[in-house]
Design a protein around this motif. Structure first.
Motif, PDB file in Angstrom:
ATOM      1  N   PHE A   1       3.754   3.005 -48.466  1.00  0.00           N
ATOM      2  CA  PHE A   1       1.870   1.989 -48.294  1.00  0.00           C
ATOM      3  C   PHE A   1       1.492   2.110 -49.268  1.00  0.00           C
ATOM      4  CE2 PHE A   1      -2.183   1.745 -47.139  1.00  0.00           C
ATOM      5  CZ  PHE A   1      -1.797   1.006 -46.176  1.00  0.00           C
ATOM      6  N   MET A   2       1.047   3.694 -50.809  1.00  0.00           N
ATOM      7  CA  MET A   2       0.474   2.960 -51.517  1.00  0.00           C
ATOM      8  C   MET A   2       1.090   2.640 -52.814  1.00  0.00           C
ATOM      9  SD  MET A   2      -1.955   5.484 -50.819  1.00  0.00           S
ATOM     10  CE  MET A   2      -2.408   5.985 -49.654  1.00  0.00           C
ATOM     11  N   ALA A   3       2.347   2.364 -52.574  1.00  0.00           N
ATOM     12  CA  ALA A   3       2.847   1.565 -53.763  1.00  0.00           C
ATOM     13  C   ALA A   3       2.921   0.269 -53.589  1.00  0.00           C
ATOM     14  CB  ALA A   3       4.348   1.719 -54.372  1.00  0.00           C
ATOM     15  N   GLU A   4       3.052  -0.430 -52.463  1.00  0.00           N
ATOM     16  CA  GLU A   4       2.560  -2.147 -51.688  1.00  0.00           C
ATOM     17  C   GLU A   4       0.762  -2.482 -52.162  1.00  0.00           C
ATOM     18  OE1 GLU A   4       5.064  -1.544 -48.484  1.00  0.00           O
ATOM     19  OE2 GLU A   4       6.736  -1.853 -48.872  1.00  0.00           O
ATOM     20  N   GLY A   5       0.311  -1.325 -51.829  1.00  0.00           N
ATOM     21  CA  GLY A   5      -1.353  -1.743 -51.815  1.00  0.00           C
ATOM     22  C   GLY A   5      -1.655  -1.841 -53.321  1.00  0.00           C
ATOM     23  N   VAL A   6      -3.051  -2.430 -53.177  1.00  0.00           N
ATOM     24  CA  VAL A   6      -3.663  -2.330 -54.682  1.00  0.00           C
ATOM     25  C   VAL A   6      -4.773  -1.168 -54.343  1.00  0.00           C
ATOM     26  CG1 VAL A   6      -5.319  -4.066 -55.660  1.00  0.00           C
ATOM     27  CG2 VAL A   6      -3.558  -4.716 -54.121  1.00  0.00           C
ATOM     28  N   GLY A   7      -5.244  -1.269 -56.122  1.00  0.00           N
ATOM     29  CA  GLY A   7      -6.222   0.202 -56.093  1.00  0.00           C
ATOM     30  C   GLY A   7      -6.025   1.265 -56.788  1.00  0.00           C
TER      31      GLY A   7
END
Length: 213
Positions: A74-80
């Motif tokens: 989830f974090m890797a596929e997100g932005v920021g």
């Protein structure tokens, strides 16, 4: 169940993951009347894109997930930027207004839920075997303050086979039996049966009973 769930994530067997926001969330969440800025609890959240939808509509999100792989994806596929910290027994990742707690939902207690004012369950109840669902409904009620609202999406099988799963068949009668002691339960809609799986979704609005403070 715990071992099987972790193995699914390690092996990438995540056919239950949706690659778009759930349309029932888009249709029904605005009708719940949850105030802007209210933090939403998402139990057994996986890497659901529904959390990003909630965050984009000004709701901080607190997701709880047992599989570390789901949180990292989830974090890797997100932005920021991602910040990491611990609140025992959980390790926590935060990106924007979404924070994901890695650990057992049943170890998440009311003191940690102080800011929670709403909830969303698309894949928690149906991931649990029958013997665990009553415990889940009771624990959720402990975490949610009176007057708080949430959206629940359950599944029924055309065959009614309660032993097959996950995801598990959860009838409308069981939804009411589990939640009506502590929630006002309103049936919102039934989806069309899925041709391949035979599953039909049912959507429910829940409001926590109890004296308002």
């Amino acid at each position: 169940m715990t071992r099987e769930w972790l193995e699914r994530w390690r092996e990438g067997r995540i056919g239950f993951h949706r690659h778009a926001t759930h349309p029932a969330l888009v249709r029904h969440w605005p009708r719940l009347g949850v105030r802007t800025g209210t933090k939403v609890l998402v139990p057994l959240c996986g890497k659901s894109l529904d959390m990003r939808w909630l965050a984009s509509h000004d709701h901080p999100v607190l997701g709880i997930e047992l599989a570390e792989e789901a949180i990292e994806q989830f974090m890797a596929e997100g932005v920021g930027d991602v910040s990491r910290y611990r609140q025992e027994p959980f390790s926590i990742c935060r990106q924007g207004s979404v924070e994901l707690w890695c650990g057992d939902f049943f170890h998440f207690h009311i003191a940690q839920a102080a800011e929670i004012g709403a909830f969303y369950d698309r894949a928690a109840l149906i991931a649990l075997p029958p013997a665990t669902r009553q415990r889940y409904a009771f624990h959720l009620a402990q975490l949610i303050p009176p007057g708080s609202r949430g959206l629940l999406i359950a599944l029924t099988r055309a065959t009614g086979d309660e032993a097959a799963g996950p995801p598990y068949h959860v009838s409308a009668e069981e939804v009411r039996e589990l939640f009506e002691p502590n929630f006002l339960v309103t049936h919102l809609e039934d989806g069309e049966p899925e041709a391949e799986s035979g599953f039909r979704e049912s959507v429910w609005a829940l409001t926590r009973r109890g004296p308002l403070t």
